[in-house]
Motif scaffolding. Structure first.
Motif, short mmCIF file in Angstrom:
data_model
loop_
_atom_site.label_atom_id
_atom_site.label_comp_id
_atom_site.label_asym_id
_atom_site.label_seq_id
_atom_site.Cartn_x
_atom_site.Cartn_y
_atom_site.Cartn_z
N UNK A 352 47.79 46.51 32.74
CA UNK A 352 48.75 47.58 32.47
C UNK A 352 49.31 47.47 31.05
N UNK A 353 49.62 46.24 30.62
CA UNK A 353 50.21 46.06 29.29
C UNK A 353 49.19 46.30 28.18
N UNK A 354 47.94 45.88 28.41
CA UNK A 354 46.93 45.93 27.35
C UNK A 354 45.93 47.05 27.52
N UNK A 355 45.86 47.62 28.70
CA UNK A 355 44.97 48.75 28.92
C UNK A 355 43.56 48.40 29.31
N UNK A 356 43.16 47.16 29.07
CA UNK A 356 41.79 46.78 29.39
C UNK A 356 41.71 45.28 29.60
N UNK A 357 40.57 44.85 30.08
CA UNK A 357 40.34 43.43 30.31
C UNK A 357 38.84 43.17 30.22
N UNK A 358 38.48 42.01 29.75
CA UNK A 358 37.07 41.64 29.66
C UNK A 358 36.66 40.95 30.95
N UNK A 359 35.48 41.30 31.45
CA UNK A 359 35.04 40.74 32.72
C UNK A 359 33.53 40.77 32.82
N UNK A 360 33.00 39.92 33.65
CA UNK A 360 31.60 40.00 34.06
C UNK A 360 31.58 40.64 35.44
N UNK A 361 30.95 41.81 35.55
CA UNK A 361 30.90 42.49 36.84
C UNK A 361 29.94 41.74 37.75
N UNK A 362 30.48 41.20 38.83
CA UNK A 362 29.68 40.44 39.78
C UNK A 362 29.03 41.39 40.78
N UNK A 363 27.75 41.23 40.99
CA UNK A 363 27.05 42.12 41.92
C UNK A 363 27.11 41.62 43.35
N UNK A 364 27.56 40.39 43.56
CA UNK A 364 27.68 39.85 44.91
C UNK A 364 28.63 38.67 44.88
N UNK A 373 39.02 34.89 39.42
CA UNK A 373 39.34 35.97 38.48
C UNK A 373 38.22 36.98 38.26
N UNK A 374 37.00 36.54 37.97
CA UNK A 374 35.94 37.51 37.71
C UNK A 374 35.60 38.32 38.95
N UNK A 375 35.68 37.70 40.13
CA UNK A 375 35.43 38.45 41.36
C UNK A 375 36.53 39.48 41.59
N UNK A 376 37.77 39.07 41.35
CA UNK A 376 38.89 39.98 41.53
C UNK A 376 38.78 41.17 40.57
N UNK A 377 38.46 40.91 39.31
CA UNK A 377 38.28 42.00 38.34
C UNK A 377 37.14 42.91 38.78
N UNK A 378 36.07 42.31 39.28
CA UNK A 378 34.93 43.11 39.75
C UNK A 378 35.34 44.00 40.91
N UNK A 379 36.16 43.46 41.81
CA UNK A 379 36.60 44.25 42.95
C UNK A 379 37.46 45.43 42.50
N UNK A 380 38.33 45.20 41.51
CA UNK A 380 39.11 46.31 40.96
C UNK A 380 38.19 47.39 40.40
#
Length: 579
Positions: A352-364, A373-380
């Motif tokens: 919300x504060x920064x508008x974006x986030x870097x992540x690796x989209x997990x396919x499974x 963290x990366x799984x949570x970002x992927x779920x979002x």
């Protein structure tokens, strides 16, 4: 000819085609799907148009509907470019959103849903089987027994089956949210009923089994990973560039629809103005890093807007469909993995504060690893709360796609503050203060109220570590008030002031004031001279932002005011108009 209806909430392809509804032609994807994978897995957010696409597939491939091809598809893309597989399959379909997720009723509801689907299959295709087939299926003691019998007979008679599963993970996601991982695991691991069901599918979708094609939709890969120990029964095509626009509308499709209704329904607003109106609310989904030039609108949201706009020829006050809110509310468990303000809530605050986030989209990934963290970002991302917006140093950048989603994230963050007993404001009081800002130009009480609550609520004071936290709190709470549309700094990509409170003149044309806010933060031991330097920097940034063409175009008749806020720790030291 009567003006075509808006198919809002309609998922029956035949009804749309026969009932005079507007249809955005997605049939060219039939060929692409056939070429891409026999067993096709597609993840998209809720209320995005998946069910209609699946229903269209069943009408295209059903052997019993072969003679209706010209009637339903003749003027569509696939009508002019049919594939050899048209009308060649027995369709076996499930929609697991119909399964009751109540733990005490789930097994019974799952069995009953499957029973109904199997009996529909029998009713449609009994003539292709031996006599006694219907009775055997009916008397089989369980869903898996019925499934096994149908599959064995279809294999014996060399009858090809197209298996369709819509919302495959719906009830399992609700269970995961409401009752936790223990009950979820009892269904998806070991001898769990859902795992056993998918094991049967895997078995019959390999080798010379009768399941020749499969199309499965869901909102995340979590359940599929759990029930299959990794998705090895098909191809997850969710992030493939070819299928970015398989569900939803691109801008060309939206403009084509708006042009149709402008001509047929006597709309006075120019199409380009309508696009400017709806784009910030419903656009900017992207499902492939290679498709950044083709942002996607949520089709359900577009139809909601038109359904309310056309009868009155003006925008409906509520731009967000309450059904969307209801569906997003089901995702709130994502920030309740613990009762403290944990890592995942902090990730939402950073977004919300920064508008974006870097992540690796997990396919499974399994449910037990949801909090990583990366799984949570992927779920979002899979749930549509984030969307692909770019690539940075080889990593995928995920951003909040639009105002509809931003409002949901504001609500999640505020709930996280409340759940952790960290911070809570009276939203009704704040909303009244913001109305005073909008209509009367009385701006200082809103920020003084916010600052006084920071002072009063001791838990939050220990949490504050810098400017981003202050901005996160302000954005989340101001974003849920009704007079302004809040555009954070990152929306302009020019490094101006922190956020622009754009007046919502479309719905409240009598608003008289607009605001640009710059928030500065200094440590608790900062000197008065340091505070003055921050104040001076804020003034310069505010004036640069005020000259931005977007501000000049959208402030309308309102008087633009530039506000400087400088916090020393949690104390508001400066709250004044910039000179």
């Amino acid at each position: 000819m009567a003006t075509k209806g808006i198919p809002y909430g309609v998922t029956d392809f035949r009804l749309i085609r026969e009932g005079g509804y507007y249809y955005v032609d997605k049939t060219r994807y039939i060929t692409l799907v056939e070429d891409a994978a026999r067993f096709f897995f597609l993840i998209r957010p809720r209320r995005f148009g998946k069910s209609l696409f699946i229903n269209m597939l069943t009408w295209y491939y059903d052997i019993n509907r072969k003679d209706r091809f010209e009637e339903l598809f003749g003027d569509l893309y696939i009508g002019q470019h049919p594939t050899e597989e048209q009308g060649k399959y027995l369709i076996l379909s499930f929609n697991f959103s119909a399964v009751n997720p109540d733990p005490d009723k789930l097994i019974e509801s799952f069995e009953w849903h499957c029973h109904l689907r199997f009996m529909e299959f029998v009713g449609a295709y009994a003539s292709y089987f031996d006599s006694g087939f219907a009775e055997e299926v009916k008397n089989a003691p369980s869903a898996t027994a019925k499934f096994s019998y149908i599959i064995s007979k279809a294999k014996e008679l060399e009858l090809p089956i197209y298996l369709v599963i819509d919302e495959y993970d719906n009830f399992s996601n609700v269970i995961l949210a409401n009752t936790g991982t223990a009950h979820y695991k009892s269904l998806t691991h070991g001898a769990g009923v859902f795992r056993f069901f998918f094991n049967l599918i895997k078995e019959e979708a390999t080798g010379d089994g009768p399941i020749k094609r499969m199309f499965i939709t869901g909102v995340s890969p979590v359940t599929m990973d759990d029930v299959t120990s990794g998705f090895n029964i098909g191809a997850n095509m969710s992030c493939d560039i070819r299928f970015n626009n398989i569900i939803g509308f691109n801008e060309r499709e939206v403009k084509q629809m708006l042009n149709y209704y402008k001509e047929e329904a006597d709309i006075s607003d120019p199409v380009d103005d309508l696009v400017k109106m709806i784009k910030p609310w419903y656009d900017n989904y992207c499902f492939s890093v290679d498709s950044l030039d083709e942002p996607i609108y949520n089709s359900d949201m577009i139809l909601y807007f038109l359904n309310n706009y056309l009868p009155h020829k003006k925008p409906y006050f509520n731009m967000i469909d309450n059904n969307i809110r209801t569906d997003y509310n089901k995702l709130r468990h994502l920030i309740r993995l613990d009762k403290t303000f944990g890592l995942n809530a902090s990730i939402i605050q950073d977004i919300i504060a920064n508008g974006s986030i870097v992540a690796e989209i997990k396919t499974a990934f399994p449910a037990e690893d949801l909090a990583k963290p990366d799984n949570f970002k992927s779920l979002l991302y899979y749930y549509g709360l984030l969307s692909i917006s770019g690539v940075k140093r080889g990593d995928t950048v995920l951003s909040i796609p639009n105002l509809t989603v931003r409002e949901q994230l504001y609500g999640y963050l505020i709930e996280a503050y409340r759940e952790a007993k960290l911070f809570e404001l009276d939203l009704s009081n704040l909303n009244n203060l913001v109305k005073d800002m909008a209509y009367d130009g009385v701006w200082e009480p809103a920020f003084r109220y916010f600052a006084s609550e920071l002072e009063r609520q001791s838990a939050i004071r220990e949490f504050i570590e810098g400017e981003a936290h202050i901005k996160g709190f302000l954005l989340a709470y101001l974003g849920l008030t009704r007079a302004f549309i809040i555009y954070p700094e990152h929306e302009s990509n020019k490094g101006y002031a922190d956020f622009y409170m754009m007046p919502d003149l479309i719905h409240q044309p009598e608003i008289a004031y607009s605001y640009i806010i710059e928030v500065k933060y200094a440590n608790r031991d900062a000197s008065s001279a340091e505070i003055e330097v921050l104040k001076s920097e804020a003034t310069k940034q505010l004036h640069r932002y005020a000259d931005d063409p977007k501000v000049q175009q959208t402030k309308g008749h309102t008087l633009l005011r530039l506000i400087t806020l400088v916090f020393r720790g949690w104390t508001l030291e400066v709250c004044e108009l910039a000179e």
